[in-house]
Design a protein around this motif. Structure first.
Motif, PDB file in Angstrom:
ATOM      1  N   ASP A   2      29.895  41.832  12.965  1.00 62.10           N
ATOM      2  CA  ASP A   2      30.898  41.187  12.115  1.00 62.10           C
ATOM      3  C   ASP A   2      31.379  42.184  11.068  1.00 62.10           C
ATOM      4  N   PHE A   3      32.687  42.436  11.061  1.00 61.84           N
ATOM      5  CA  PHE A   3      33.264  43.485  10.201  1.00 61.84           C
ATOM      6  C   PHE A   3      32.978  43.235   8.720  1.00 61.84           C
ATOM      7  N   THR A  20      40.849  36.050   5.073  1.00 54.27           N
ATOM      8  CA  THR A  20      40.597  37.258   5.884  1.00 54.27           C
ATOM      9  C   THR A  20      39.424  37.044   6.838  1.00 54.27           C
ATOM     10  N   GLN A  23      40.428  34.840   9.730  1.00 52.89           N
ATOM     11  CA  GLN A  23      41.330  35.540  10.654  1.00 52.89           C
ATOM     12  C   GLN A  23      40.542  36.434  11.614  1.00 52.89           C
ATOM     13  N   LEU A  24      39.558  37.176  11.084  1.00 55.36           N
ATOM     14  CA  LEU A  24      38.794  38.109  11.914  1.00 55.36           C
ATOM     15  C   LEU A  24      37.864  37.381  12.877  1.00 55.36           C
ATOM     16  N   LYS A  25      37.425  36.186  12.494  1.00 55.48           N
ATOM     17  CA  LYS A  25      36.569  35.391  13.401  1.00 55.48           C
ATOM     18  C   LYS A  25      37.399  34.750  14.516  1.00 55.48           C
ATOM     19  N   THR A  29      41.866  41.264  15.901  1.00 53.39           N
ATOM     20  CA  THR A  29      42.939  41.431  14.913  1.00 53.39           C
ATOM     21  C   THR A  29      43.332  42.909  14.824  1.00 53.39           C
ATOM     22  N   PHE A  56      35.839  48.879  11.931  1.00 49.04           N
ATOM     23  CA  PHE A  56      36.770  47.852  12.413  1.00 49.04           C
ATOM     24  C   PHE A  56      36.834  47.892  13.938  1.00 49.04           C
ATOM     25  N   CYS A  59      33.650  46.748  15.648  1.00 50.77           N
ATOM     26  CA  CYS A  59      33.489  45.292  15.602  1.00 50.77           C
ATOM     27  C   CYS A  59      34.462  44.570  16.530  1.00 50.77           C
ATOM     28  N   HIS A  61      37.864  45.044  16.896  1.00 48.75           N
ATOM     29  CA  HIS A  61      39.255  44.876  16.460  1.00 48.75           C
ATOM     30  C   HIS A  61      40.047  46.171  16.702  1.00 48.75           C
ATOM     31  N   ASN A 115      41.239  47.427  22.388  1.00 50.07           N
ATOM     32  CA  ASN A 115      41.265  47.726  20.949  1.00 50.07           C
ATOM     33  C   ASN A 115      41.304  49.230  20.665  1.00 50.07           C
ATOM     34  N   LEU A 190      46.544  42.641   9.068  1.00 52.34           N
ATOM     35  CA  LEU A 190      45.645  43.051   7.984  1.00 52.34           C
ATOM     36  C   LEU A 190      45.952  44.487   7.587  1.00 52.34           C
TER      37      LEU A 190
END
Length: 266
Positions: A2-3, A20, A23-25, A29, A56, A59, A61, A115, A190
């Motif tokens: 998890d970032f 934020t 959004q990442l969960k 992203t 990032f 994780c 993304h 990614n 982001l």
């Protein structure tokens, strides 16, 4: 991984916009972080930003490394009391190529992973902008009152340095336009940066809200400063570079070994 958890335990979060984490969960992203192309090497002042992009990507993304070709021609007032020297296009392109080669050692640009990182240059979409078009389409969306309230602007108006040119005053609009462009073309939701960038980044989220009726987010990391308050990474002889042509491995090692005890913890 998890970032946000990863950055939190490392002490790498300074400010974060509400929403934020959610959004990442929710989905993979896309986020961007800007690099100033004033030299053909990054220095250790950039290292925390590079680490953010690396984490990032680890994780799951997608990171975008933005080279500020257009903004490098203007100069960002954040944290500075003087105007900077401006560069020509040939120098900017050379610096961009060199910086991508450096980043590629740490961040995956070349695989076919969903990614995989991308490098973009804001000169590519700014060079076609006319002054009239920009002030009509972008300038009208943000009030001068909003821009004046930013810390980086306030400090310069309150007597730090030699005041502020119109060019530098409009910098936050140009950076906000980058965020809007990447939001519209690459679904980038982001922006990452150092804590001195918070004002510029939130101008971007505001532009996205007003122009595209969209939602975007901001996350900044603390700037590493020395005990005397100056930026970490500057020595009497200048920057500590990531390129061995400018800072030898020996000098690079010596810099870290010789950091004062009170600075070592930071």
């Amino acid at each position: 991984m998890d970032f946000i958890e990863e950055l939190t335990w490392r002490g790498m979060i300074h400010d974060m916009m509400p929403g934020t984490v959610e959004q990442l969960k929710k989905e993979m992203t896309t986020a961007y972080l800007g690099f100033d192309p004033t030299a053909d090497s990054l220095h250790i002042g950039h290292l925390v930003g590079v680490m953010m992009l690396k984490h990032f990507q680890r994780c799951g993304h997608k990171p975008l490394a933005l080279i500020g070709g257009a903004t490098g021609m203007i100069g960002d007032p954040s944290g500075k009391s003087l105007e900077r020297n401006l560069l020509d296009e040939e120098t900017l392109r050379h610096n961009q190529t060199a910086i991508k080669a450096q980043l590629s050692k740490l961040i995956d640009f070349d695989s076919d992973a969903p990614n995989a990182a991308e490098m973009v240059n804001n000169y590519d979409w700014m060079k076609g902008q006319t002054f009239l078009g920009f002030i009509r389409d972008i300038g009208k969306l943000i009030t001068v009152n909003y821009m004046m309230a930013k810390d980086s602007v306030k400090k310069r108006f309150n007597g730090e340095g030699e005041g502020m040119s119109f060019t530098e005053f409009t910098y936050q609009l140009v950076q906000g336009f980058d965020f809007l462009t990447l939001y519209e073309t690459k679904n980038c939701k982001l922006q990452l940066g150092g804590s001195d960038q918070w004002g510029n980044i939130t101008t971007g989220t505001e532009l996205i809200r007003r122009k595209a009726n969209g939602e975007a987010f901001a996350l900044t990391c603390p700037l590493i400063k020395k005990a005397d308050g100056t930026k970490f990474g500057k020595t009497e002889s200048g920057n500590v570079w990531l390129d061995p042509r400018y800072t030898s491995p020996y000098k690079f090692y010596q810099f870290w070994v010789n950091v004062s005890d009170e600075d070592a913890e930071r």
